[in-house]
Design an enzyme around this catalytic site. Structure first.
Site, PDB file in Angstrom:
ATOM      1  N   LYS A 108      30.299  41.777  36.667  1.00 26.71           N
ATOM      2  CA  LYS A 108      30.641  41.988  35.255  1.00 26.71           C
ATOM      3  C   LYS A 108      30.169  43.370  34.856  1.00 26.71           C
ATOM      4  O   LYS A 108      29.138  43.839  35.337  1.00 26.71           O
ATOM      5  CB  LYS A 108      29.933  40.951  34.373  1.00 26.71           C
ATOM      6  CG  LYS A 108      30.586  40.755  33.028  1.00 26.71           C
ATOM      7  CD  LYS A 108      31.659  39.687  33.124  1.00 26.71           C
ATOM      8  CE  LYS A 108      32.311  39.394  31.802  1.00 26.71           C
ATOM      9  NZ  LYS A 108      33.149  38.189  31.901  1.00 26.71           N
ATOM     10  N   GLY A 139      36.214  30.854  16.875  1.00 23.06           N
ATOM     11  CA  GLY A 139      36.673  32.172  17.283  1.00 23.06           C
ATOM     12  C   GLY A 139      38.175  32.195  17.492  1.00 23.06           C
ATOM     13  O   GLY A 139      38.699  31.436  18.298  1.00 23.06           O
ATOM     14  N   VAL A 140      38.876  33.047  16.726  1.00 21.71           N
ATOM     15  CA  VAL A 140      40.333  33.129  16.885  1.00 21.71           C
ATOM     16  C   VAL A 140      40.706  34.474  17.506  1.00 21.71           C
ATOM     17  O   VAL A 140      41.598  35.174  17.042  1.00 21.71           O
ATOM     18  CB  VAL A 140      41.095  32.873  15.555  1.00 21.71           C
ATOM     19  CG1 VAL A 140      40.981  31.415  15.187  1.00 21.71           C
ATOM     20  CG2 VAL A 140      40.575  33.740  14.426  1.00 21.71           C
ATOM     21  N   GLY A 141      40.014  34.819  18.582  1.00 24.88           N
ATOM     22  CA  GLY A 141      40.341  36.028  19.344  1.00 24.88           C
ATOM     23  C   GLY A 141      41.499  35.747  20.277  1.00 24.88           C
ATOM     24  O   GLY A 141      42.313  34.853  20.020  1.00 24.88           O
ATOM     25  N   VAL A 179      41.819  34.263  23.012  1.00 24.54           N
ATOM     26  CA  VAL A 179      41.916  32.911  23.576  1.00 24.54           C
ATOM     27  C   VAL A 179      42.083  31.873  22.462  1.00 24.54           C
ATOM     28  O   VAL A 179      42.993  31.044  22.488  1.00 24.54           O
ATOM     29  CB  VAL A 179      40.678  32.580  24.442  1.00 24.54           C
ATOM     30  CG1 VAL A 179      40.715  31.130  24.909  1.00 24.54           C
ATOM     31  CG2 VAL A 179      40.604  33.525  25.642  1.00 24.54           C
TER      32      VAL A 179
HETATM   33  N1  PHE Z   1      37.037  38.454  31.187  1.00 22.65           N
HETATM   34  C1  PHE Z   1      37.725  37.338  31.658  1.00 22.65           C
HETATM   35  C2  PHE Z   1      36.791  36.367  32.386  1.00 22.65           C
HETATM   36  O1  PHE Z   1      35.634  36.283  32.057  1.00 22.65           O
HETATM   37  C3  PHE Z   1      39.024  37.643  32.320  1.00 22.65           C
HETATM   38  C4  PHE Z   1      39.194  38.457  33.581  1.00 22.65           C
HETATM   39  C5  PHE Z   1      38.191  38.889  34.417  1.00 22.65           C
HETATM   40  C6  PHE Z   1      40.457  38.728  33.949  1.00 22.65           C
HETATM   41  C7  PHE Z   1      38.485  39.564  35.576  1.00 22.65           C
HETATM   42  C8  PHE Z   1      40.750  39.393  35.107  1.00 22.65           C
HETATM   43  C9  PHE Z   1      39.771  39.810  35.935  1.00 22.65           C
HETATM   44  O2  PHE Z   1      37.186  35.609  33.233  1.00 22.65           O
END
Ligand code: PHE
Length: 359
Positions: free
Chosen positions: A79, A182-184, A186
């Site tokens: 991440k 949360g209405v982002g 997703v």
């Molecule tokens: N950020 C998202 C997750 O936590 C989506 C994502 C991550 C999409 C990596 C593609 C690649 O899963």
């Protein structure tokens, strides 16, 4: 600070980049490359302290490892967190993203990224100018699979169906009260799915403009953010930031199950036990929210069609949750522990040998 953070983290590597022109700090945490190249979103926001940002990056990267490991996808967990100053000027943002892309490019495939809180598919286009070919979710115009949000939402919707069926055997969500926090990217799609099957949708949101759009224009029932934990509903779907299931909120919950798209919903591992003790069914976050990462990597790397991606996401989330709920019942362990066990089994079966840095 960094000593205790690192010793409490079982990840592989962390890269820290000092972006002098803006004062931003980029943290790329590689938790595990056991199943494949570390992959995870880029979270971009101000943080109260650098320590908090590291903690977020470390925990989120671990979540990505388990997210890919449960369905046994050949990707590892990582991440990126970009800590931006509160007053970052809009015109400085694209160059910051390009420098970030160059950094990813230098890592040469150690880390692949996509969007997360604070970044969009359009941002991925900019990052990919220098970061190609390690950037997922560019816009379709730029050759990418676009926003992962709709696929994540589909997976969350499936998880809610499975959770509801597990609670009382009901196969329909008609009349089922679901609170979407949360209405982002997703939450807003999840609401559409829920409405299409006649569920009773409540929502909460901290952004004033979004609140007024959903409450005043769309006429949805609004729950004040501080009232979320005690709102009466069948299913609580956290789709904003993490840490919402904690010692302060769990005793107040009036839902029967938690199934949402946010990452890191449990403040600590003990929270899973507290939920179980209260008889609240918890669908583990990284199992519920795999849809976006699964679909877009499949679309971009394996050539899946949109339809195929949707089918795979629903099937995969459904199957994983059935297994997890069953294992939890059979063994008397929390659903979180059950999911972790499945992920760890798949990680342990991976074929990589001893010289790999992940071992
Ligand atoms: N950020 C998202 C997750 O936590 C989506 C994502 C991550 C999409 C990596 C593609 C690649 O899963």
């Amino acid at each position: 600070m960094i000593e205790s953070l690192l010793s409490n983290w079982d990840g592989e590597s962390v890269f820290v980049h000092n972006d002098r022109p803006t004062g931003a700090v980029v943290i790329i945490a590689i938790h595990s490359s056991r199943l494949g190249p570390a992959t995870g979103g880029t979270r971009m926001k101000p943080y109260a302290s650098l320590g908090e940002a590291f903690e977020d990056a470390f925990r989120l990267s671990a979540g990505m490892t388990y997210k890919f490991a449960v369905p046994d996808l050949d990707r590892g967990g990582g991440k990126a967190v970009i800590v931006v100053p509160e007053d970052l000027a809009a015109e400085d943002r694209p160059d910051l993203l390009r420098r970030y892309g160059a950094l990813i490019h230098q890592l040469g495939g150690l880390f692949y990224t996509g969007p997360d809180v604070g970044t969009t598919a359009a941002d991925m286009d900019v990052i990919a100018e220098t970061g190609h070919p390690y950037i997922f979710c560019r816009t379709p115009e730029c050759g990418g699979g676009g926003s992962p949000g709709p696929y994540t939402a589909l997976g969350v919707f499936t998880a809610i169906q499975v959770a509801q069926a597990n609670i009382d055997g009901r196969t329909s969500l008609e009349g089922c009260r679901v609170l979407v926090q949360g209405v982002g990217s997703v939450g807003r799609r999840l609401i559409e799915h829920l409405q299409s099957v006649g569920a009773e949708v409540l929502f909460s949101e901290v952004d004033a403009e979004l609140t007024s759009r959903y409450r005043d224009e769309k006429g949805l029932q609004f729950v004040e953010p501080e009232m979320v934990p005690s709102a009466k509903c069948d299913i609580y779907a956290p789709c904003a930031l993490g840490g919402v299931l904690n010692e302060g909120t769990i005793p107040r919950l009036k839902c029967r199950a938690v199934a949402g798209g946010a990452n890191n919903q449990l403040s600590r591992q003990e929270a899973a036990e507290q939920l179980m003790a209260r008889g609240i069914l918890y669908a583990p976050d990284y199992v519920v929210n795999v849809g976006g990462a699964m679909a877009i990597t499949g679309i971009e790397l394996q050539g899946w069609s949109e339809g195929e991606a949707k089918k795979r996401v629903s099937e995969s989330v459904r199957e994983a949750l059935f297994r997890i709920f069953q294992l939890s019942k059979d063994e008397g362990i929390t659903t979180d522990a059950a999911a972790f066990r499945i992920a760890e089994d798949n990680l342990a079966r991976s074929r990589l040998n001893d010289v790999d840095p992940s071992s």
